[in-house]
Design an enzyme around this catalytic site. Structure first.
Site, PDB file in Angstrom:
ATOM      1  N   LYS A 138       6.253  -0.697  10.410  1.00  0.00           N
ATOM      2  CA  LYS A 138       6.138  -1.964   9.555  1.00  0.00           C
ATOM      3  C   LYS A 138       7.012  -3.108  10.007  1.00  0.00           C
ATOM      4  O   LYS A 138       7.594  -2.924  10.988  1.00  0.00           O
ATOM      5  CB  LYS A 138       7.042  -1.180   8.251  1.00  0.00           C
ATOM      6  CG  LYS A 138       6.357   0.111   7.629  1.00  0.00           C
ATOM      7  CD  LYS A 138       7.060   0.496   6.353  1.00  0.00           C
ATOM      8  CE  LYS A 138       6.083   1.494   5.778  1.00  0.00           C
ATOM      9  NZ  LYS A 138       6.715   2.290   4.407  1.00  0.00           N
TER      10      LYS A 138
ATOM     11  N   TYR B 256      -1.685   0.969  -0.611  1.00  0.00           N
ATOM     12  CA  TYR B 256      -0.519   1.613  -1.467  1.00  0.00           C
ATOM     13  C   TYR B 256      -1.212   1.647  -2.922  1.00  0.00           C
ATOM     14  O   TYR B 256      -0.258   1.637  -3.879  1.00  0.00           O
ATOM     15  CB  TYR B 256       0.753   0.710  -1.606  1.00  0.00           C
ATOM     16  CG  TYR B 256       1.536   0.899  -0.317  1.00  0.00           C
ATOM     17  CD1 TYR B 256       1.836   2.247   0.086  1.00  0.00           C
ATOM     18  CD2 TYR B 256       2.070  -0.238   0.521  1.00  0.00           C
ATOM     19  CE1 TYR B 256       2.586   2.465   1.101  1.00  0.00           C
ATOM     20  CE2 TYR B 256       2.834   0.305   1.669  1.00  0.00           C
ATOM     21  CZ  TYR B 256       3.238   1.419   1.925  1.00  0.00           C
ATOM     22  OH  TYR B 256       4.143   1.676   2.898  1.00  0.00           O
TER      23      TYR B 256
ATOM     24  N   ASN C 260      11.814   1.741   5.183  1.00  0.00           N
ATOM     25  CA  ASN C 260      11.779   2.819   5.955  1.00  0.00           C
ATOM     26  C   ASN C 260      10.841   2.835   7.391  1.00  0.00           C
ATOM     27  O   ASN C 260      10.628   3.938   7.978  1.00  0.00           O
ATOM     28  CB  ASN C 260      11.496   3.941   5.372  1.00  0.00           C
ATOM     29  CG  ASN C 260      10.048   3.691   4.586  1.00  0.00           C
ATOM     30  OD1 ASN C 260       9.360   3.253   4.910  1.00  0.00           O
ATOM     31  ND2 ASN C 260       9.978   4.878   3.490  1.00  0.00           N
TER      32      ASN C 260
ATOM     33  N   HIS D 195       5.005   4.003   8.238  1.00  0.00           N
ATOM     34  CA  HIS D 195       4.389   4.816   7.214  1.00  0.00           C
ATOM     35  C   HIS D 195       3.614   5.810   8.410  1.00  0.00           C
ATOM     36  O   HIS D 195       3.258   5.628   9.446  1.00  0.00           O
ATOM     37  CB  HIS D 195       3.233   3.950   6.827  1.00  0.00           C
ATOM     38  CG  HIS D 195       2.148   4.662   6.236  1.00  0.00           C
ATOM     39  ND1 HIS D 195       2.394   4.946   5.006  1.00  0.00           N
ATOM     40  CD2 HIS D 195       0.995   5.270   6.780  1.00  0.00           C
ATOM     41  CE1 HIS D 195       1.318   5.698   4.584  1.00  0.00           C
ATOM     42  NE2 HIS D 195       0.350   5.674   5.626  1.00  0.00           N
TER      43      HIS D 195
ATOM     44  N   GLU E 241      -6.925   6.321   4.718  1.00  0.00           N
ATOM     45  CA  GLU E 241      -6.043   5.264   5.455  1.00  0.00           C
ATOM     46  C   GLU E 241      -6.604   4.593   6.837  1.00  0.00           C
ATOM     47  O   GLU E 241      -6.902   3.535   7.020  1.00  0.00           O
ATOM     48  CB  GLU E 241      -4.664   5.638   5.585  1.00  0.00           C
ATOM     49  CG  GLU E 241      -3.874   6.089   4.384  1.00  0.00           C
ATOM     50  CD  GLU E 241      -2.733   6.818   4.520  1.00  0.00           C
ATOM     51  OE1 GLU E 241      -1.944   6.883   3.526  1.00  0.00           O
ATOM     52  OE2 GLU E 241      -2.183   7.037   5.503  1.00  0.00           O
TER      53      GLU E 241
HETATM   54  P1  DAT Z   1       5.597   8.153   2.132  1.00  0.00           P
HETATM   55  O1  DAT Z   1       5.729   6.515   2.768  1.00  0.00           O
HETATM   56  O2  DAT Z   1       6.835   8.827   2.640  1.00  0.00           O
HETATM   57  O3  DAT Z   1       4.433   8.649   2.375  1.00  0.00           O
HETATM   58  P2  DAT Z   1       5.038   7.252  -0.664  1.00  0.00           P
HETATM   59  O4  DAT Z   1       3.779   7.152  -0.014  1.00  0.00           O
HETATM   60  O5  DAT Z   1       5.338   8.398  -1.659  1.00  0.00           O
HETATM   61  O6  DAT Z   1       6.000   7.827   0.583  1.00  0.00           O
HETATM   62  O7  DAT Z   1       5.465   5.862  -1.097  1.00  0.00           O
HETATM   63  C1  DAT Z   1       5.133   4.641  -0.006  1.00  0.00           C
HETATM   64  C2  DAT Z   1       6.331   3.774   0.142  1.00  0.00           C
HETATM   65  O8  DAT Z   1       6.824   3.222  -0.961  1.00  0.00           O
HETATM   66  C3  DAT Z   1       7.528   4.574   0.863  1.00  0.00           C
HETATM   67  O9  DAT Z   1       7.290   4.588   2.315  1.00  0.00           O
HETATM   68  C4  DAT Z   1       8.940   3.459   0.437  1.00  0.00           C
HETATM   69  C5  DAT Z   1       8.096   3.129  -0.918  1.00  0.00           C
HETATM   70  N1  DAT Z   1       8.801   3.877  -1.934  1.00  0.00           N
HETATM   71  C6  DAT Z   1       8.450   5.086  -2.326  1.00  0.00           C
HETATM   72  N2  DAT Z   1       9.180   5.798  -3.251  1.00  0.00           N
HETATM   73  C7  DAT Z   1      10.046   4.829  -3.646  1.00  0.00           C
HETATM   74  C8  DAT Z   1      11.189   4.713  -4.477  1.00  0.00           C
HETATM   75  N3  DAT Z   1      11.431   5.623  -5.430  1.00  0.00           N
HETATM   76  N4  DAT Z   1      11.875   3.608  -4.372  1.00  0.00           N
HETATM   77  C9  DAT Z   1      11.824   2.762  -3.737  1.00  0.00           C
HETATM   78  N5  DAT Z   1      10.787   2.823  -2.724  1.00  0.00           N
HETATM   79  C10 DAT Z   1       9.814   3.557  -2.661  1.00  0.00           C
HETATM   80 MG    MG Z   2       2.472   8.100   1.310  1.00  0.00          MG
END
Ligand code: DAT
Ligand code: MG
Length: 170
Positions: free
Chosen positions: A9, A49, A121, A124, A135
Site C-alpha cells: 500500500k 474494497y 497496515n 493487503h 481481486e
Molecule cells: P484485511 O485487509 O485484513 O483483509 P478487511 O478486508 O476487513 O481486512 O479490511 C480492509 C482494510 O480496511 C483493512 O486492511 C484496513 C481497513 N479496516 C478494516 N477494518 C477496519 C476498522 N475496524 N477500522 C479501521 N480500518 C479498518
Molecule cells: Mg480483506
C-alpha cells in the site's frame, strides 16, 4: 496450488518498506507470478474494497489506497502462487488491526492506527480463495501473470482502441 493477491500500500512504498516486505514474503517459498505498479483510481479502489462500502471508514480507506495521504499515487500489486499461498501470506501479514497483529508479522512490525481509527497496515493480502480470484481478476489481465491461474478464453474484439509505443522515425 493457489494464487493470492498482495498489494504493498502507499504507506509501505513511502516508507521504503518494499524490500523488507518482499524479503519477508520470500520466506514462504511462494513464486511471484505477476507484478505491476498501479495508479489506483477511485473506481478500482471502490471495487477492491466494495465489501466495506457500508463501513464508516470506507471513504478514508479509499483515499488511503489511492495514495492521497502519502503523496505516492501508486501501489505495488503482486500475485504469489504456490501451495497454500493464501493462508501462508495471511499469516505472515498478520491481523487487520496492526496494534493487535503479532509483533513479528508485517502489519505488526510496520503498521499503525491513525487517530481517526483507520488501520494503515502496509499490505493487503487476499482473505480466501473466492476473494483472491475476484481481486486478481480486478488487478491483473491474464497476460500479466506468467501462468493461467484461472480459466481463460480468447475473444476477438473489433475496433478496440489501444495505446502502443510510438514508432521512432529515423
Ligand atoms: P484485511 O485487509 O485484513 O483483509 P478487511 O478486508 O476487513 O481486512 O479490511 C480492509 C482494510 O480496511 C483493512 O486492511 C484496513 C481497513 N479496516 C478494516 N477494518 C477496519 C476498522 N475496524 N477500522 C479501521 N480500518 C479498518
Ligand atoms: Mg480483506
Amino acid at each position: 496450488m493457489e494464487a493470492t493477491l498482495v498489494l504493498i500500500k502507499p504507506d509501505g512504498l513511502k516508507r521504503s518498506l518494499t524490500g523488507n516486505i518482499l524479503t519477508r514474503l520470500s520466506e514462504t517459498k511462494l513464486e511471484i507470478a505477476g507484478a505491476r505498479v498501479v495508479r489506483v483510481g477511485r473506481e478500482l479502489a471502490e471495487k477492491h474494497y466494495g465489501h466495506l462500502r457500508e463501513k464508516p471508514f470506507f471513504e478514508e480507506l479509499i483515499r488511503y489506497i489511492m495514495g492521497e495521504f502519502h503523496d505516492r499515487l501508486k501501489v505495488l500489486a503482486l500475485v504469489y502462487y504456490g501451495e497454500d499461498a493464501i493462508p501462508k501470506v495471511r499469516e505472515l501479514a498478520g491481523g487487520t488491526n496492526p496494534e493487535e497483529a503479532d509483533s513479528v508479522s508485517i502489519r505488526g512490525a510496520y503498521g499503525r492506527v491513525l487517530t481517526s481509527g483507520l488501520f494503515e497496515n502496509v499490505i493487503h493480502c487476499s482473505a480466501n480463495g473466492e476473494e483472491a480470484e475476484r481481486e486478481i481478476k480486478l488487478w491483473f489481465k491474464p497476460e500479466d501473470i506468467i501462468f493461467d491461474v484461472y480459466e481463460t478464453e480468447t475473444v476477438t474484439r473489433e475496433s478496440v482502441k489501444e495505446v502502443v509505443w510510438k514508432e521512432k522515425k529515423e
